[in-house]
Scaffold this motif. Structure first.
Motif, PDB file in Angstrom:
ATOM      1  N   GLY A  31     -40.676 -29.030  17.955  1.00 43.51           N
ATOM      2  CA  GLY A  31     -41.795 -28.786  18.854  1.00 43.51           C
ATOM      3  C   GLY A  31     -42.327 -27.541  19.092  1.00 43.51           C
ATOM      4  O   GLY A  31     -42.969 -27.192  20.176  1.00 43.51           O
ATOM      5  N   LEU A  32     -41.633 -26.583  18.322  1.00 42.67           N
ATOM      6  CA  LEU A  32     -42.353 -25.158  18.376  1.00 42.67           C
ATOM      7  C   LEU A  32     -42.892 -24.554  16.942  1.00 42.67           C
ATOM      8  O   LEU A  32     -42.808 -23.572  16.735  1.00 42.67           O
ATOM      9  CB  LEU A  32     -40.986 -24.256  18.799  1.00 42.67           C
ATOM     10  N   ASP A  33     -43.603 -25.510  16.280  1.00 39.20           N
ATOM     11  CA  ASP A  33     -44.078 -25.059  14.977  1.00 39.20           C
ATOM     12  C   ASP A  33     -45.404 -24.593  15.157  1.00 39.20           C
ATOM     13  O   ASP A  33     -45.955 -24.571  16.224  1.00 39.20           O
ATOM     14  CB  ASP A  33     -44.245 -26.348  13.994  1.00 39.20           C
ATOM     15  N   SER A  70     -50.213 -23.966  19.571  1.00 39.31           N
ATOM     16  CA  SER A  70     -51.854 -23.989  19.946  1.00 39.31           C
ATOM     17  C   SER A  70     -51.972 -24.727  21.381  1.00 39.31           C
ATOM     18  O   SER A  70     -52.812 -24.573  21.935  1.00 39.31           O
ATOM     19  CB  SER A  70     -52.594 -24.540  18.909  1.00 39.31           C
ATOM     20  N   SER A  71     -50.858 -25.610  21.646  1.00 35.99           N
ATOM     21  CA  SER A  71     -50.843 -26.352  22.787  1.00 35.99           C
ATOM     22  C   SER A  71     -50.579 -25.465  24.077  1.00 35.99           C
ATOM     23  O   SER A  71     -49.674 -24.419  24.113  1.00 35.99           O
ATOM     24  CB  SER A  71     -49.821 -27.519  22.709  1.00 35.99           C
ATOM     25  N   SER A  72     -50.890 -25.933  25.167  1.00 38.23           N
ATOM     26  CA  SER A  72     -50.672 -25.127  26.410  1.00 38.23           C
ATOM     27  C   SER A  72     -49.280 -25.458  27.044  1.00 38.23           C
ATOM     28  O   SER A  72     -48.803 -24.662  28.020  1.00 38.23           O
ATOM     29  CB  SER A  72     -51.923 -25.249  27.470  1.00 38.23           C
ATOM     30  N   SER A  73     -48.970 -26.751  26.886  1.00 42.99           N
ATOM     31  CA  SER A  73     -47.803 -27.242  27.404  1.00 42.99           C
ATOM     32  C   SER A  73     -46.949 -27.771  26.303  1.00 42.99           C
ATOM     33  O   SER A  73     -47.274 -28.585  25.569  1.00 42.99           O
ATOM     34  CB  SER A  73     -48.014 -28.286  28.427  1.00 42.99           C
ATOM     35  N   LEU A  74     -45.727 -27.302  26.178  1.00 42.20           N
ATOM     36  CA  LEU A  74     -44.657 -27.668  25.096  1.00 42.20           C
ATOM     37  C   LEU A  74     -43.413 -28.366  25.790  1.00 42.20           C
ATOM     38  O   LEU A  74     -43.151 -27.964  26.766  1.00 42.20           O
ATOM     39  CB  LEU A  74     -44.302 -26.229  24.302  1.00 42.20           C
ATOM     40  N   SER A  75     -42.865 -29.375  24.869  1.00 43.31           N
ATOM     41  CA  SER A  75     -41.702 -29.954  25.304  1.00 43.31           C
ATOM     42  C   SER A  75     -40.824 -29.715  23.991  1.00 43.31           C
ATOM     43  O   SER A  75     -40.621 -30.720  23.178  1.00 43.31           O
ATOM     44  CB  SER A  75     -42.015 -31.493  25.440  1.00 43.31           C
ATOM     45  N   THR A  82     -33.306 -30.050  25.704  1.00 43.19           N
ATOM     46  CA  THR A  82     -34.447 -30.299  25.788  1.00 43.19           C
ATOM     47  C   THR A  82     -35.160 -29.738  27.075  1.00 43.19           C
ATOM     48  O   THR A  82     -34.831 -28.862  27.875  1.00 43.19           O
ATOM     49  CB  THR A  82     -34.661 -31.902  26.294  1.00 43.19           C
ATOM     50  N   GLY A  83     -36.411 -29.416  26.708  1.00 48.72           N
ATOM     51  CA  GLY A  83     -37.257 -28.624  27.595  1.00 48.72           C
ATOM     52  C   GLY A  83     -38.743 -29.307  27.861  1.00 48.72           C
ATOM     53  O   GLY A  83     -39.037 -30.387  27.126  1.00 48.72           O
ATOM     54  N   LYS A  84     -39.312 -28.937  28.977  1.00 47.53           N
ATOM     55  CA  LYS A  84     -40.538 -29.950  29.455  1.00 47.53           C
ATOM     56  C   LYS A  84     -41.496 -28.817  30.162  1.00 47.53           C
ATOM     57  O   LYS A  84     -40.957 -28.001  31.070  1.00 47.53           O
ATOM     58  CB  LYS A  84     -40.173 -30.932  30.333  1.00 47.53           C
TER      59      LYS A  84
END
Length: 279
Positions: free
Chosen positions: A126-128, A133-138, A197-199
């Protein structure tokens, strides 16, 4: 013819050198001074009442007897209270000294040491480059943590529930997971895995560019922090209170991918309270 005894006349006594009338005259002319000072007169408007000694009351009157008894008993009560306070203070001081001696003996016998930690592996999703480029990552991270109790030859460690493991980048928390509860025997090394996990993780534009550049260069610095409540176990019966052990490890991974190589540990710092806090 019998001889009569001769009687010798007694010589007359000589008068004293100092005439007697001179002493008498000196006595008569010398003024007499009183050895006691006269009592000054009382101020106006006051009265002096003189009571014979045999009429002074040695027992308080009935209306004052209770108050007299109460005042007479105050010194005794204060004395008993002072003795009780001194006894209690001495008992507490003795208990403190015995506890300190007990802790000292336990320390000399078991020589407890804090455990050491390191990060064995990190699997990151989820961090590639696309997700950045996304504003919210999980993000999701699988972390393998190595707990080393090899420094303790006679002391085991109980890792209690409620601990956590956190991975962050440049002060931004990426994911959090739980530290499992288990017992670690003396001279034991345990490696366990936990899912983090992160949100709703968001980066500023500066941090986003820095993370993308470090990912491209193949050297992404991450911080792995752990906080776990532990109890030291001496033998089979003796245990300490539960205290928090905190560790902070600085690691570097080659890429933000599922199949990243083993992270390079750049040092772990363990923070734990002194032994006397554990009792």
């Amino acid at each position: 013819m019998p001889t009569a005894d001769r009687v010798h006349p007694t010589p007359a006594l000589l008068p004293p050198s100092t005439p007697l009338h001179h002493d008498v005259a000196a006595t008569e002319t010398t003024p007499l001074h009183s050895t006691f000072r006269s009592t000054p007169p009382p101020p106006p408007g006051t009265y002096i009442v003189q009571i014979p000694k045999d009429q002074v009351l040695r027992v308080p009157p009935p209306d004052r007897a209770r108050r007299y008894k109460k005042l007479a008993g105050c010194p005794a009560r204060r004395r008993r209270l002072r003795h009780a306070c001194c006894g209690a203070f001495g008992a507490v001081l003795l208990l403190v000294l015995l506890a300190a001696a007990f802790v000292g003996v336990v320390y000399l016998v078991f020589r407890p040491r804090a455990p050491s930690f390191s990060v064995a592996a990190l699997s990151i999703r989820g961090l590639d480059a696309i997700a950045l480029s996304s504003s919210s990552l999980s993000p999701q991270i699988d972390a393998a943590v190595r707990a080393d109790n090899g420094a303790n030859k006679k002391t085991g460690i109980d890792y209690r529930g409620g601990g956590e493991v956190t991975v962050s980048f440049s002060g931004e928390r990426l994911a959090t997971g739980q530290w499992p509860a288990f017992y670690q025997a003396p001279r034991n090394v345990t490696v366990f895995s936990t899912a983090l996990t992160g949100k709703g993780v968001g980066f500023t534009e500066e941090k986003r560019k820095r993370l993308a550049a470090e990912h491209t260069a193949g050297a992404v610095p991450l911080t792995v922090e752990t906080m776990v409540p532990v109890r030291m176990r001496f033998g089979k019966v003796l245990r300490t209170w539960t205290v928090d052990v905190k560790a902070r490890c600085e690691v570097t991974v080659d890429k933000l991918a599922d199949k990243a190589t083993a992270p390079v540990n750049r040092g772990c710092r363990v923070k734990v309270r002194p032994l006397w806090w554990w009792w």
